[in-house]
Design a protein around this motif. Sequence first.
Motif, mmCIF file in Angstrom:
data_model
loop_
_atom_site.group_PDB
_atom_site.id
_atom_site.type_symbol
_atom_site.label_atom_id
_atom_site.label_comp_id
_atom_site.label_asym_id
_atom_site.label_seq_id
_atom_site.Cartn_x
_atom_site.Cartn_y
_atom_site.Cartn_z
ATOM 1 N N ASN A 46 0.821 -1.219 0.000
ATOM 2 C CA ASN A 46 0.000 0.000 0.000
ATOM 3 C C ASN A 46 0.850 1.262 0.000
ATOM 4 O OD1 ASN A 46 -2.466 -1.380 0.016
ATOM 5 N ND2 ASN A 46 -2.460 -1.556 2.255
ATOM 6 N N GLU A 47 2.156 1.074 -0.304
ATOM 7 C CA GLU A 47 3.121 2.179 -0.408
ATOM 8 C C GLU A 47 3.280 2.943 0.905
ATOM 9 O OE1 GLU A 47 2.091 4.554 -3.764
ATOM 10 O OE2 GLU A 47 2.462 2.951 -5.213
ATOM 11 N N VAL A 48 3.177 2.218 2.002
ATOM 12 C CA VAL A 48 3.381 2.804 3.327
ATOM 13 C C VAL A 48 4.691 2.253 3.890
ATOM 14 C CG1 VAL A 48 2.500 3.007 5.686
ATOM 15 C CG2 VAL A 48 0.906 3.010 3.748
ATOM 16 N N LYS A 49 5.610 3.151 4.206
ATOM 17 C CA LYS A 49 6.909 2.745 4.749
ATOM 18 C C LYS A 49 7.020 3.160 6.212
ATOM 19 C CE LYS A 49 9.324 3.063 0.315
ATOM 20 N NZ LYS A 49 10.458 3.687 -0.426
ATOM 21 N N LEU A 50 7.826 2.411 6.956
ATOM 22 C CA LEU A 50 8.028 2.727 8.364
ATOM 23 C C LEU A 50 8.900 3.975 8.515
ATOM 24 C CD1 LEU A 50 8.798 -0.815 9.849
ATOM 25 C CD2 LEU A 50 6.617 0.388 9.801
ATOM 26 N N THR A 51 8.424 4.897 9.341
ATOM 27 C CA THR A 51 9.235 6.078 9.643
ATOM 28 C C THR A 51 10.419 5.681 10.512
ATOM 29 O OG1 THR A 51 7.180 7.342 9.659
ATOM 30 C CG2 THR A 51 9.140 8.447 10.513
ATOM 31 N N GLY A 52 10.196 4.720 11.378
ATOM 32 C CA GLY A 52 11.275 4.268 12.247
ATOM 33 C C GLY A 52 10.916 2.971 12.943
ATOM 34 N N ILE A 53 11.931 2.334 13.515
ATOM 35 C CA ILE A 53 11.744 1.094 14.271
ATOM 36 C C ILE A 53 12.466 1.237 15.608
ATOM 37 C CG2 ILE A 53 11.961 -1.410 14.271
ATOM 38 C CD1 ILE A 53 12.471 -1.247 11.253
ATOM 39 N N ILE A 54 11.769 0.947 16.678
ATOM 40 C CA ILE A 54 12.341 0.992 18.024
ATOM 41 C C ILE A 54 12.472 -0.433 18.529
ATOM 42 C CG2 ILE A 54 11.895 1.664 20.421
ATOM 43 C CD1 ILE A 54 10.578 4.209 19.308
#
Length: 297
Positions: A89-97
């Motif tokens: 859906n063309e959604v990427k993670l801004t970040g991973i904790i």
Amino acid sequence: MSSKPVIIALMGPTGSGKSNFINQLTGRKEDNSAHGLKSDTQGIREFTVNLSNNRLYVFVDTPGFDDTYRSDRDILRTIAEWLEKKYRNEVKLTGIIYTHRITDNRMSGSVCKNLDMFSRLCGDKAAERVRLVTTMWDKAKDKNLAKSRVSQLETNFWEPLLEAGARHEQFENSSDSAWKIVRGLMGEGEAVLLQEELVDVERKLNETTAGKALYSQFQKLLHEQKETIKQLQEEAKAQKDPELVKQLEAEQRRLEAELQKTWDDMDKLKIPFFRRLALLFSKKPQSRKIELSLPGN
């Protein structure tokens, strides 16, 4: 909404503080069940916060690879399906904790396994969007000892991730501390290696870097279980105490059941020979995997 939503995924071992971190961000009441020995997060859970700046934040709680009720294969599939759906859906993670208890006085096998799987599904291209967050500083009795543990983590276990661009952050169990870490992750999102392998390269889950690593872990576990059963059998033969023999045989039956489950999980991750040949000539994902050198591997 003025801009794309900020999507932050939290990963790490069971009980390492993922849910509590999200509670501090969202203002949710803490769930007492999270303090028990059982896993509190059995699936993917998304929590949304809309701040006054009209920006949407989505915090994603994921299960660890040491879940009380589910196998590691099921956990990997759950996380993979969620990541794949977002990426398509063309959604990427801004970040991973990635959370780690600073109160742990050693790197247990389950913690090492979680870190290894995390590194392999992440890949080094997305590492700059990763924050290695130490939790439970308020429960650390000796702060100097806790800081020494951080140094050991950074120079040993976390070194490949840090060299690829990840950063360590200290979570002080407060809303301000949690938001400071999140705000340090602003910017364009990045695809993780597992997403590229599943979508761009069109691999099946068992053919991905993370899937193959899990298969190797099952192989090691299978060997350990066989050796333990063999030792129990030899010990039972040497005993003259009927009650002790009965206990040893009961433990052997329990391990044999686990052995069968490990066989089943391995079988489901097995890549057919001709498919392995085809993969040798398939296109490669853009990211490179981060190789961790962990004790016992």
